[in-house]
Design a protein around this motif. Sequence first.
Motif, short mmCIF file in Angstrom:
data_model
loop_
_atom_site.label_atom_id
_atom_site.label_comp_id
_atom_site.label_asym_id
_atom_site.label_seq_id
_atom_site.Cartn_x
_atom_site.Cartn_y
_atom_site.Cartn_z
N LYS A 119 -20.33 25.22 -13.01
CA LYS A 119 -19.78 24.02 -12.41
C LYS A 119 -19.70 24.16 -10.90
CE LYS A 119 -19.50 22.10 -16.30
NZ LYS A 119 -20.49 21.05 -16.62
N ARG A 120 -19.87 23.04 -10.19
CA ARG A 120 -19.94 23.04 -8.74
C ARG A 120 -18.55 22.85 -8.12
NH1 ARG A 120 -23.49 19.88 -8.62
NH2 ARG A 120 -25.32 21.08 -8.01
N ILE A 121 -18.25 23.64 -7.11
CA ILE A 121 -17.02 23.49 -6.34
C ILE A 121 -17.40 23.35 -4.87
CG2 ILE A 121 -14.86 24.59 -5.61
CD1 ILE A 121 -14.66 25.91 -8.26
N GLN A 122 -16.88 22.34 -4.23
CA GLN A 122 -17.21 22.06 -2.83
C GLN A 122 -15.92 22.08 -2.00
OE1 GLN A 122 -18.54 18.00 -1.23
NE2 GLN A 122 -20.48 19.05 -1.53
N ALA A 123 -15.95 22.84 -0.90
CA ALA A 123 -14.77 22.96 -0.03
C ALA A 123 -15.12 22.46 1.36
CB ALA A 123 -14.31 24.41 0.04
N THR A 124 -14.21 21.70 1.96
CA THR A 124 -14.36 21.23 3.33
C THR A 124 -13.26 21.89 4.17
OG1 THR A 124 -15.21 19.09 2.56
CG2 THR A 124 -14.44 19.21 4.84
N THR A 125 -13.68 22.54 5.27
CA THR A 125 -12.72 23.23 6.13
C THR A 125 -12.86 22.72 7.56
OG1 THR A 125 -14.27 25.02 6.64
CG2 THR A 125 -12.87 25.30 4.71
N SER A 126 -11.81 22.96 8.36
CA SER A 126 -11.84 22.62 9.77
C SER A 126 -12.57 23.72 10.54
CB SER A 126 -10.42 22.47 10.31
OG SER A 126 -9.73 23.71 10.22
N GLN A 127 -12.72 23.53 11.84
CA GLN A 127 -13.45 24.48 12.68
C GLN A 127 -12.78 25.86 12.66
OE1 GLN A 127 -14.01 23.14 16.65
NE2 GLN A 127 -14.99 25.02 17.38
N ASP A 128 -11.45 25.89 12.57
CA ASP A 128 -10.73 27.16 12.58
C ASP A 128 -10.50 27.72 11.18
OD1 ASP A 128 -8.92 25.37 11.66
OD2 ASP A 128 -7.42 25.71 13.21
N GLY A 129 -11.16 27.16 10.15
CA GLY A 129 -11.09 27.70 8.80
C GLY A 129 -10.00 27.11 7.93
N GLN A 130 -9.25 26.14 8.40
CA GLN A 130 -8.19 25.52 7.61
C GLN A 130 -8.81 24.65 6.52
OE1 GLN A 130 -5.70 22.28 9.21
NE2 GLN A 130 -3.93 23.59 8.76
N LEU A 131 -8.36 24.83 5.28
CA LEU A 131 -8.89 24.08 4.15
C LEU A 131 -8.43 22.63 4.23
CD1 LEU A 131 -10.50 24.18 1.51
CD2 LEU A 131 -8.37 24.73 0.33
N LEU A 132 -9.38 21.70 4.16
CA LEU A 132 -9.06 20.27 4.25
C LEU A 132 -9.12 19.59 2.88
CD1 LEU A 132 -11.09 19.36 7.46
CD2 LEU A 132 -8.67 19.97 7.29
N SER A 133 -10.12 19.95 2.08
CA SER A 133 -10.24 19.31 0.77
C SER A 133 -11.12 20.15 -0.14
CB SER A 133 -10.83 17.90 0.90
OG SER A 133 -12.16 17.96 1.36
N LEU A 134 -10.99 19.89 -1.44
CA LEU A 134 -11.81 20.53 -2.47
C LEU A 134 -12.27 19.45 -3.44
CD1 LEU A 134 -9.71 23.69 -3.40
CD2 LEU A 134 -11.91 23.70 -2.22
N GLN A 135 -13.43 19.68 -4.03
CA GLN A 135 -13.89 18.79 -5.09
C GLN A 135 -14.42 19.66 -6.22
OE1 GLN A 135 -17.17 16.01 -4.38
NE2 GLN A 135 -16.05 14.47 -5.54
N PHE A 136 -13.88 19.44 -7.42
CA PHE A 136 -14.25 20.23 -8.58
C PHE A 136 -15.10 19.39 -9.52
CE2 PHE A 136 -10.22 21.80 -7.05
CZ PHE A 136 -10.38 23.17 -7.06
N GLU A 137 -16.16 19.98 -10.04
CA GLU A 137 -16.96 19.34 -11.07
C GLU A 137 -16.46 19.84 -12.41
OE1 GLU A 137 -21.16 20.51 -11.89
OE2 GLU A 137 -21.59 18.53 -11.10
N ARG A 138 -15.82 18.96 -13.16
CA ARG A 138 -15.22 19.37 -14.42
C ARG A 138 -16.20 19.21 -15.57
NH1 ARG A 138 -9.14 17.03 -14.47
NH2 ARG A 138 -10.15 15.01 -14.17
N ALA A 139 -15.92 19.93 -16.66
CA ALA A 139 -16.84 19.92 -17.81
C ALA A 139 -16.92 18.54 -18.45
CB ALA A 139 -16.39 20.96 -18.83
N ASP A 140 -15.80 17.85 -18.49
CA ASP A 140 -15.81 16.51 -19.03
C ASP A 140 -14.83 15.66 -18.24
OD1 ASP A 140 -13.52 17.66 -19.80
OD2 ASP A 140 -13.64 17.10 -21.90
N GLY A 141 -15.03 14.36 -18.36
CA GLY A 141 -14.16 13.46 -17.60
C GLY A 141 -14.53 13.42 -16.13
N ALA A 142 -13.57 12.94 -15.35
CA ALA A 142 -13.82 12.69 -13.93
C ALA A 142 -13.75 13.98 -13.11
CB ALA A 142 -12.79 11.70 -13.40
#
Length: 437
Positions: A119-142
């Motif tokens: 499954k795919r996991i995508q992370a968005t961070t700021s320039q200094d490495g601070q985590l801004l968001s994550l998106q998880f691809e789940r096995a079923d559902g949304a």
Amino acid sequence: MPLTKLRILTDRMTGAERRLGLRTLVALSSLPLFGVVAAFGLAPDTNTLDTPPESITEAIALPSLGTARNASFVRESITQSGDTLSSVLSRMRIDDLEIQRVLSTDAVHQLASSIRAGKRIQATTSQDGQLLSLQFERADGANLSVRRQGDAFVAEADDQLIESRVVMRSGRILSSLFGATDSAGIPDKIASQMTDVFSTSLDFRDDLRRGDTFSVIYTVNYRNGEPVGADKLLAAEFVNAGKPLRAVLFRDQSGREDYYTPDGESLKKGFLRSPLEFSRVTSSFSNSRKHPVFGFHRAHTGVDFGAPTGTRVKATGDATVAFAGRKGGYGNLVILRHHSGYETYYAHLSAFASGIRPGRPVNQGEVIAYVGSTGASTGPHLHYEVRIGSKPYNPMTIKLPGSAPLDVAQRAQFLQQTANWSEKLALLRGTNLAALD
């Protein structure tokens, strides 16, 4: 020269002289044309190999490549076998403190315990490495999106790309139920739902026969055209020893869903016949039995179902949790209080399901715990009791109350809503079923 004199001179020229003058005129008129052509060519025998190359250097001003102050960076990873959510985020170079904050989010915490490979996991961070968001691809559902909110994170389902499709399949049993459903391409989730639906009318441990047939209609969720998991059983038919059992899903005006026969009779009895999907009775109800641990004879106030540690234990009826904890020889115990004074006991558990605590309501078929061997036990099994007014009764022979029927208004709505599924079951019934195992 006057035109008259030119004509006279011409007339006096001999034929040879006239031919010579014509050639000269043609040659002179051709010189400009060949001169233009020659301007684009090279003279014969010109040597170009000795011509030295010449380099020309010119400075070109480039635009500034300075990084924007609010720039963000996207990192992506695919989960692998043996991964945990924490290990995946560490591999993506997310700060340990940020990982702990994310894992403390309730929705993410639940996902972390059921992460699957591929499954795919995508992370968005700021320039200094601070985590801004994550998106998880789940096995079923949304998909699950997690975004930063101050020093914490909030999670929300992203179901905009989810599409539900209806699937119809049939099969025939040659040796086992799940072997047949696997061969028919029916997901285990749907097979389990089918066993739950018919569990009050059919004992899947003992009643199955070679040649039994089944048909199911269910939904599958798709994301961007790709299947992401089975969802819900809509209708089913199981023919056991020539006797057909049929079920269709009905949702009432309040949104509550239950399964009924096509004629509107509820399939949800007051109690399930067994709290386990698949097991064997290892010790029956008895007024006097030699205790396997203590060695003396005493009453066995319930039924023991042998099953591996971790097997799911289900509530046999709608109830409220009266007790969940450790109690003497019972070990880990759940007591459910049902309507009309009934109580059910589930003992020797290895663990309780999430959220099981006194006062919480549970639905029939809901997982409440897992088989274990705690307390006075010689091996993994479930001790199951039914009590009325604190007095134990044999769970295998006691007559248990049923469910209330549909009222007149609900019945009309039911027939309109489920007619389509009943017709499709009849269509599947008329097809030739291949032998599946």
